[in-house]
Design a protein around this motif. Structure first.
Motif, PDB file in Angstrom:
ATOM      1  N   ALA A 119       0.768  -1.397   0.704  1.00  0.00           N
ATOM      2  CA  ALA A 119      -0.037  -0.378  -0.011  1.00  0.00           C
ATOM      3  C   ALA A 119       0.741   1.202   0.013  1.00  0.00           C
ATOM      4  O   ALA A 119       0.721   2.040  -0.310  1.00  0.00           O
ATOM      5  CB  ALA A 119      -1.332  -0.246   1.125  1.00  0.00           C
ATOM      6  N   LEU A 120       1.543   1.176   0.988  1.00  0.00           N
ATOM      7  CA  LEU A 120       2.588   2.163   0.405  1.00  0.00           C
ATOM      8  C   LEU A 120       3.486   2.754  -0.650  1.00  0.00           C
ATOM      9  O   LEU A 120       3.989   4.054  -0.520  1.00  0.00           O
ATOM     10  CB  LEU A 120       3.722   1.973   2.118  1.00  0.00           C
ATOM     11  N   GLU A 123      10.007   9.789  11.416  1.00  0.00           N
ATOM     12  CA  GLU A 123       8.835  11.331  11.987  1.00  0.00           C
ATOM     13  C   GLU A 123       8.272  10.956  11.157  1.00  0.00           C
ATOM     14  O   GLU A 123       6.722  11.328  11.458  1.00  0.00           O
ATOM     15  CB  GLU A 123       9.872  11.818  12.881  1.00  0.00           C
ATOM     16  N   MET A 124       8.472  11.958  10.385  1.00  0.00           N
ATOM     17  CA  MET A 124       7.459  12.625   9.797  1.00  0.00           C
ATOM     18  C   MET A 124       6.671  11.687   8.595  1.00  0.00           C
ATOM     19  O   MET A 124       5.142  12.260   8.484  1.00  0.00           O
ATOM     20  CB  MET A 124       8.086  13.037   8.408  1.00  0.00           C
ATOM     21  N   LYS A 125       7.045  10.616   8.512  1.00  0.00           N
ATOM     22  CA  LYS A 125       6.210   9.080   8.132  1.00  0.00           C
ATOM     23  C   LYS A 125       5.070   9.059   9.024  1.00  0.00           C
ATOM     24  O   LYS A 125       3.951   8.542   8.712  1.00  0.00           O
ATOM     25  CB  LYS A 125       6.849   8.193   7.262  1.00  0.00           C
ATOM     26  N   ALA A 126       5.737   8.385   9.695  1.00  0.00           N
ATOM     27  CA  ALA A 126       4.221   8.686  11.080  1.00  0.00           C
ATOM     28  C   ALA A 126       3.459   9.194  11.697  1.00  0.00           C
ATOM     29  O   ALA A 126       2.294   9.498  12.073  1.00  0.00           O
ATOM     30  CB  ALA A 126       5.584   8.020  12.502  1.00  0.00           C
ATOM     31  N   PHE A 127       4.062  10.991  11.221  1.00  0.00           N
ATOM     32  CA  PHE A 127       2.766  11.370  11.858  1.00  0.00           C
ATOM     33  C   PHE A 127       2.202  11.584  10.884  1.00  0.00           C
ATOM     34  O   PHE A 127       0.910  11.971  10.888  1.00  0.00           O
ATOM     35  CB  PHE A 127       3.624  13.158  11.772  1.00  0.00           C
ATOM     36  N   LEU A 128       2.099  11.288   9.677  1.00  0.00           N
ATOM     37  CA  LEU A 128       1.425  11.425   7.647  1.00  0.00           C
ATOM     38  C   LEU A 128       0.678   9.927   8.614  1.00  0.00           C
ATOM     39  O   LEU A 128      -1.210  10.115   8.356  1.00  0.00           O
ATOM     40  CB  LEU A 128       1.870  10.768   6.786  1.00  0.00           C
ATOM     41  N   GLY A 129       0.993   9.065   9.443  1.00  0.00           N
ATOM     42  CA  GLY A 129       0.527   8.051   9.811  1.00  0.00           C
ATOM     43  C   GLY A 129      -0.860   7.710  10.590  1.00  0.00           C
ATOM     44  O   GLY A 129      -2.162   7.130  10.470  1.00  0.00           O
ATOM     45  N   PHE A 130      -0.181   8.701  11.322  1.00  0.00           N
ATOM     46  CA  PHE A 130      -1.490   8.741  12.888  1.00  0.00           C
ATOM     47  C   PHE A 130      -2.139  10.285  12.489  1.00  0.00           C
ATOM     48  O   PHE A 130      -3.529   9.614  12.142  1.00  0.00           O
ATOM     49  CB  PHE A 130      -1.053   9.640  13.658  1.00  0.00           C
ATOM     50  N   VAL A 131      -2.214  11.031  11.090  1.00  0.00           N
ATOM     51  CA  VAL A 131      -3.404  11.826  10.846  1.00  0.00           C
ATOM     52  C   VAL A 131      -4.109  10.909   9.913  1.00  0.00           C
ATOM     53  O   VAL A 131      -5.623  10.902   9.803  1.00  0.00           O
ATOM     54  CB  VAL A 131      -2.804  13.657   9.697  1.00  0.00           C
ATOM     55  N   THR A 132      -3.494   9.786   8.719  1.00  0.00           N
ATOM     56  CA  THR A 132      -4.044   9.523   8.508  1.00  0.00           C
ATOM     57  C   THR A 132      -5.272   8.526   9.225  1.00  0.00           C
ATOM     58  O   THR A 132      -6.356   8.240   7.890  1.00  0.00           O
ATOM     59  CB  THR A 132      -2.985   8.455   7.127  1.00  0.00           C
ATOM     60  N   SER A 133      -4.636   7.932   9.894  1.00  0.00           N
ATOM     61  CA  SER A 133      -5.072   7.291  10.721  1.00  0.00           C
ATOM     62  C   SER A 133      -6.989   7.109  10.648  1.00  0.00           C
ATOM     63  O   SER A 133      -8.027   5.969  10.685  1.00  0.00           O
ATOM     64  CB  SER A 133      -4.831   6.156  11.627  1.00  0.00           C
ATOM     65  N   THR A 134      -7.681   8.589  10.834  1.00  0.00           N
ATOM     66  CA  THR A 134      -8.366   8.992  10.892  1.00  0.00           C
ATOM     67  C   THR A 134      -9.582   8.435   9.795  1.00  0.00           C
ATOM     68  O   THR A 134     -10.330   9.350   9.761  1.00  0.00           O
ATOM     69  CB  THR A 134      -8.587  10.230  11.449  1.00  0.00           C
ATOM     70  N   SER A 135      -8.634   8.170   8.815  1.00  0.00           N
ATOM     71  CA  SER A 135     -10.412   7.961   7.530  1.00  0.00           C
ATOM     72  C   SER A 135     -10.862   6.731   7.328  1.00  0.00           C
ATOM     73  O   SER A 135     -11.176   6.415   6.963  1.00  0.00           O
ATOM     74  CB  SER A 135      -8.961   8.439   6.084  1.00  0.00           C
ATOM     75  N   VAL A 136      -9.577   5.614   8.370  1.00  0.00           N
ATOM     76  CA  VAL A 136     -10.414   4.151   8.582  1.00  0.00           C
ATOM     77  C   VAL A 136     -11.026   4.144   9.961  1.00  0.00           C
ATOM     78  O   VAL A 136     -11.407   3.189   9.937  1.00  0.00           O
ATOM     79  CB  VAL A 136      -9.228   3.644   7.795  1.00  0.00           C
ATOM     80  N   HIS A 137     -10.462   5.145  10.990  1.00  0.00           N
ATOM     81  CA  HIS A 137     -10.602   4.773  12.005  1.00  0.00           C
ATOM     82  C   HIS A 137     -11.481   6.438  12.799  1.00  0.00           C
ATOM     83  O   HIS A 137     -10.293   7.407  13.136  1.00  0.00           O
ATOM     84  CB  HIS A 137     -10.201   4.149  13.412  1.00  0.00           C
ATOM     85  N   ARG A 138     -12.678   6.730  12.943  1.00  0.00           N
ATOM     86  CA  ARG A 138     -12.993   8.085  12.739  1.00  0.00           C
ATOM     87  C   ARG A 138     -12.839   8.357  14.408  1.00  0.00           C
ATOM     88  O   ARG A 138     -13.500   7.459  15.528  1.00  0.00           O
ATOM     89  CB  ARG A 138     -14.498   7.874  12.492  1.00  0.00           C
ATOM     90  N   GLY A 188      -6.531   0.850   3.227  1.00  0.00           N
ATOM     91  CA  GLY A 188      -6.420   2.404   4.344  1.00  0.00           C
ATOM     92  C   GLY A 188      -5.325   1.850   5.157  1.00  0.00           C
ATOM     93  O   GLY A 188      -4.556   2.569   5.708  1.00  0.00           O
ATOM     94  N   GLU A 189      -6.127   0.911   6.059  1.00  0.00           N
ATOM     95  CA  GLU A 189      -5.189   0.265   8.125  1.00  0.00           C
ATOM     96  C   GLU A 189      -4.112   0.153   7.849  1.00  0.00           C
ATOM     97  O   GLU A 189      -3.024   0.460   8.111  1.00  0.00           O
ATOM     98  CB  GLU A 189      -6.479  -0.564   8.252  1.00  0.00           C
ATOM     99  N   ARG A 190      -3.821  -0.672   6.229  1.00  0.00           N
ATOM    100  CA  ARG A 190      -2.849  -1.470   5.620  1.00  0.00           C
ATOM    101  C   ARG A 190      -0.969  -0.017   5.432  1.00  0.00           C
ATOM    102  O   ARG A 190       0.421  -0.698   6.361  1.00  0.00           O
ATOM    103  CB  ARG A 190      -2.392  -2.515   4.911  1.00  0.00           C
ATOM    104  N   LEU A 191      -2.136   0.901   4.920  1.00  0.00           N
ATOM    105  CA  LEU A 191      -0.798   1.996   4.589  1.00  0.00           C
ATOM    106  C   LEU A 191      -0.666   2.792   6.062  1.00  0.00           C
ATOM    107  O   LEU A 191       0.497   3.273   6.416  1.00  0.00           O
ATOM    108  CB  LEU A 191      -1.616   3.259   3.597  1.00  0.00           C
ATOM    109  N   VAL A 192      -1.855   3.016   6.756  1.00  0.00           N
ATOM    110  CA  VAL A 192      -1.149   3.602   8.059  1.00  0.00           C
ATOM    111  C   VAL A 192      -0.452   3.051   9.091  1.00  0.00           C
ATOM    112  O   VAL A 192       0.980   3.261   9.231  1.00  0.00           O
ATOM    113  CB  VAL A 192      -2.508   3.456   9.150  1.00  0.00           C
ATOM    114  N   ARG A 193       0.127   1.373   8.629  1.00  0.00           N
ATOM    115  CA  ARG A 193       1.160   0.306   9.690  1.00  0.00           C
ATOM    116  C   ARG A 193       2.193   0.569   8.744  1.00  0.00           C
ATOM    117  O   ARG A 193       3.288   0.169   9.748  1.00  0.00           O
ATOM    118  CB  ARG A 193       0.215  -0.495   9.675  1.00  0.00           C
TER     119      ARG A 193
END
Length: 536
Positions: A133-134, A177-192, A519-524
């Motif tokens: 996914a990445l 850390e920037m990738k992780a930052f993007l991941g945290f915010v992106t997680s709100t698209s699959v976990h409201r 989306g969940e896989r991309l976050v991880r």
């Protein structure tokens, strides 16, 4: 009973056959599972409302109270009240009968043929069956883009602290850390959740599976200083968007390089930043309290897959509460937007579909000189009707029959007036007025119409279904700063485009992830967690 079943089945088969003839692929963007073969326009599933796209607006004349807010908004946005219109004088700029004849408008019809499309259609590069996914996401947001975010964020943090004092809790951010930052915010698209900070809470919206990857304090520091462009440029054509423009330019380039759209595309302002659950359940008071966006987003979108090929962002003009509404009602602005969105498709024999605010004779004539063919819905309220016959834009005194149509031509341009529980008017040079189509409905059966009407309804309804499905996967984080709103909206579009490429690749044959699982896989993967498998 058996006879009714056979009739319904024959209608379904006829609908699918006609749908395939319009070159719309089988729900590329849909979820894996039983519903992925649903017909987006003719509604082969019981819970689809996309098949009401054309009929719905006409029915609003008689039953406006029966529609939810988001349906009314879609009707206003794309159909522009095209079903309305009282008998009498036409809109400004329209021609009387004698003027129309002098300008070359006639009821004598001739066949129109669009030349073959000059582009191949589909992904521009082959992705391996092991692509993650990445990998698909980084087709649009590559490492060099992330490294630029790191550089600009650190520069802004330094500048900020030089001006307002040192921040002892801050240390320069890294690419990981920037990738992780993007991941945290992106997680709100699959976990409201109520806020992205809810990830670290102990409440209902917490997400302990990813919270341990970074402390909340560190995330908040990065969020405080996050920037794409740290310093205002000395000059530029779009000063209001200077903090996001380089990223938008890079994203646009990647969209163009990774995917070649089909011949049929649509220009529209999608309902992609609204929460569909909120819109359908909120009260009028909540709607009034909801902050209005300070920008308008338009896209050019492939109607065969839903892939968004190009985006155009315009800031709201003026500071009044109705500034955005004022901006939306300017045909000259929408004409400019259309030209910007189509600047890279001239000479390819592309067919574009447009809503009422873009549709105009002058724009379509200009596009035809660039080998861009058009099919647009007209509204006497929202469209620029200059140069069109007045007699075609007002309702006659004689009641029309359902499926009845009138057509006038000027050269290869056809102006169509079609009745289906309301008058609908179309302007096109992409479909021959001599060819007939059908709107096939499960309840009312076959409704005759010109081919242009069927094509418009099918393609636009497909895009409506795209909006319905993908709006729930947009990043839920809602920052106050306009440039950040545009950024996260653009990231959401990039992820949706990445999923479309994934579904068209060999990787999808290996693991058939749904959009939520993707989306969940991309976050991880952004968080670099050891177990990147999505939860079931």
């Amino acid at each position: 009973m058996a006879e009714c079943g056979r009739k319904a089945l024959s209608l379904l088969e006829a609908a699918r056959s006609r749908y395939e003839s319009l070159q719309i692929s089988d729900d590329v963007f849909g979820e894996s599972g039983d519903d992925s073969s649903d017909n987006p326009f003719y509604s082969t599933s019981g819970d689809s409302d996309s098949d009401n796209y054309i009929a719905e607006v006409g029915e609003e004349e008689h039953q406006p109270q029966h529609h939810h807010h988001h349906h009314q908004k879609r009707g206003d946005k794309e159909s522009g009240g095209a079903g309305g219109g009282n008998s009498g004088a036409g809109p400004p700029g329209t021609l009387s009968r004698s003027q129309a004849e002098d300008e070359g408008w006639t009821e004598a019809l001739q066949d129109v043929t669009v030349p073959p499309y000059k582009e191949t259609y589909g992904p521009a590069q082959k992705m391996s069956a092991t692509a993650t996914a990445l990998d698909f996401f980084q087709l649009f947001v590559p490492d060099n883009c992330i490294h630029n975010m790191v550089t600009q964020t650190n520069m802004y943090a330094k500048k900020f602290q030089e001006r307002f004092g040192s921040d002892e809790g801050w240390r320069p951010v890294t690419a990981q850390e920037m990738k992780a930052f993007l991941g945290f915010v992106t997680s709100t698209s699959v976990h409201r959740c109520e806020s992205v900070l809810s990830i670290w809470s102990s409440g209902f919206f917490s997400n302990r599976s990813i919270a341990l990857k970074m402390s909340q304090a560190r995330f908040e520091k990065i969020l405080k200083y996050f920037h794409i462009v740290a310093f205002r440029p000395s000059q530029g054509s779009n000063q209001g968007l200077y903090k996001i423009q380089p990223f938008l330019d890079s994203l646009q380039q990647s969209f163009s390089c990774t995917f070649r759209p089909s011949q049929t595309q649509v220009l529209h302002e999608p309902l992609i930043d609204e929460d569909p659950v909120f819109i359908t359940t909120c009260t009028e008071r909540e709607l009034r309290k909801r902050k209005k966006r300070k920008f308008s987003l338009w896209v050019r979108q492939c109607t065969s897959t839903g892939f968004i090929c190009q985006i155009s962002v315009h800031l709201k003009e003026g500071q009044g509460t109705d500034g955005l509404a004022t901006l939306k009602n300017k045909p000259q602005l929408h004409s400019l937007v259309a030209k910007q969105l189509c600047q890279n498709i001239s000479g390819k024999n592309t067919i574009i579909f447009t809503g009422p605010s873009i549709t105009s004779l002058s724009l379509f004539t200009e596009f035809s000189k660039q080998d861009i063919f058009c099919c647009g819905l007209l509204s006497t309220r929202k469209s620029d009707c200059t140069g069109l016959p007045q007699s075609m834009l007002v309702c006659g005194s004689t009641p029309a029959q359902r499926g009845q149509s009138r057509v006038m031509m000027k050269g290869t341009m056809s102006l169509i007036s079609w009745y289906n529980k309301g008058h609908f008017r179309f302007l096109t040079n992409a479909y021959s007025p001599t060819k007939q189509g059908l709107i096939i409905k499960r309840k009312s059966g076959e409704i005759p119409c010109p081919l242009a009407v069927e094509a418009f309804a099918a393609h636009l309804s497909y895009i409506c279904k795209y909006d319905d499905k993908y709006s729930k996967y947009f990043i839920f984080h809602k920052p106050n700063k306009t440039w950040q709103q545009v950024f996260w909206l653009s990231i959401s579009i990039a992820i949706n485009n990445a999923y479309i490429l994934y579904k068209m690749s060999d990787a999808y044959t290996v693991k058939r992830y749904s959009r939520a699982q993707f989306g969940e896989r991309l976050v991880r993967e952004l968080l670099d967690l050891d177990d990147c498998s999505p939860t079931q």
